[in-house]
Design an enzyme around this catalytic site. Sequence first.
Site, mmCIF file in Angstrom:
data_model
loop_
_atom_site.group_PDB
_atom_site.id
_atom_site.type_symbol
_atom_site.label_atom_id
_atom_site.label_comp_id
_atom_site.label_asym_id
_atom_site.label_seq_id
_atom_site.Cartn_x
_atom_site.Cartn_y
_atom_site.Cartn_z
ATOM 1 N N GLY A 76 0.810 -1.217 0.000
ATOM 2 C CA GLY A 76 0.000 0.000 0.000
ATOM 3 C C GLY A 76 0.838 1.259 0.000
ATOM 4 O O GLY A 76 0.564 2.213 -0.740
ATOM 5 N N ASP A 77 1.869 1.289 0.834
ATOM 6 C CA ASP A 77 2.749 2.457 0.892
ATOM 7 C C ASP A 77 3.444 2.698 -0.439
ATOM 8 O O ASP A 77 3.521 3.831 -0.921
ATOM 9 C CB ASP A 77 3.804 2.259 1.986
ATOM 10 C CG ASP A 77 3.235 2.416 3.385
ATOM 11 O OD1 ASP A 77 2.478 3.367 3.621
ATOM 12 O OD2 ASP A 77 3.546 1.568 4.232
#
Length: 400
Positions: A172-173
């Site tokens: 996600g990051d």
Amino acid sequence: MPETPELPLKDVRVVEMGQLLAGPFCGQLLGDFGAEVIKLEPPGAGDPMRQWGREKPHGKSLWWPTLARNKKSVTCNLRTEEGQDLARKLISTADVVIENFRPGTLERWGLSYAELSELNPGLVLTRVTGYGQTGPYSSRAGYGSIGEAMGGIRYVTGEPDRPPSRAGISLGDSLAGTFAALGTMVALHARNRTGRGQVVDMAIYEAVLTLMESLVAEWAVAGYQRERTGAVLPNIAPSNVYPTKDGQSILIAANQDTVFKRLATVMGRPELAEDAGYATHSARGKNMEQLDDLIADWTSTQLADDLLRTLDESGVPAGRIFTAEDMLRDPHFAARDAIVRLMVPGLGEVPMQNVFPRLTGTPGTVRWAGPELGAHNDEVYSALGLDPGVIDRLRRDDVI
């Protein structure tokens, strides 16, 4: 390595005020293509990523040299008025600011976009957060894992009889940082026409949502909820991992009709391509388990190297499940310089992934690994007009 004049973003100055991964990954991508990325870090400890990914024999992070490569490290205590003044001076010279603090943090420090754009009308402010700058969840703390869950990818990842799983990386990051870099470049392109900067608002959950294909439409229009399916995708067959005689696992993807016909021939079972149960994409999808069993029975009689050679010669896509060790010794990785090696003080030679995508005319480069904390204080602050005595005083006062 010396900076080459061909670097496509060599005329872009970026001030990176974020920490951990999502914002700094955006900075890494821009720096890879030549942007001057000046990373502001808290005096003393710096970005927590300096400690993450620690390898005990060395006592240093093996993540930091990659994430902070091509960046300049400058210490600045943004929680002090003098630190905020220094940031304003630096930002007045910048094209881009990247930050991934909780919404409202910059505003409390007197560094809102309204205030910064008064100083620098062309400024692009790239903001990376868990939930975005607006909406009922915007003030919540948001990590990449939460964004993965909200964006949908966690629900469909893993085995069907177990709780949702995750990829073994901070997906996600990294996705948020990638889309933030894309948004930054779009905003800079728009500035070329308008002369004005703007805010790039990137939420982690929305970066994940972007990858979710037709998942939302399938539910809304057809009432179909995608579920966890392990190593396969429903109705896509054959496309799975199969065992070999020497205990390895080989991924074979032969779900297209013509490719499946080649696979059936290689297996010595050409009649499978004419069988009503396997002849079409739809039929193979319905009979996925039986087909996978047939293929596994065959691959388990083959040595991995022989199997891969045979499949390659027959035009059937197949490959190993690579580990880092495999990557470091693979001839294709080597031929394309997919992994580069840099000397890092205290660690020696450190391999890391090269710059992607590849540009034929103005490629990016890895010019140096993540620097020591505050390594560029004198260079950057002197260029802002601060004399050595002032810099020393700010250092004594823990402003830098």
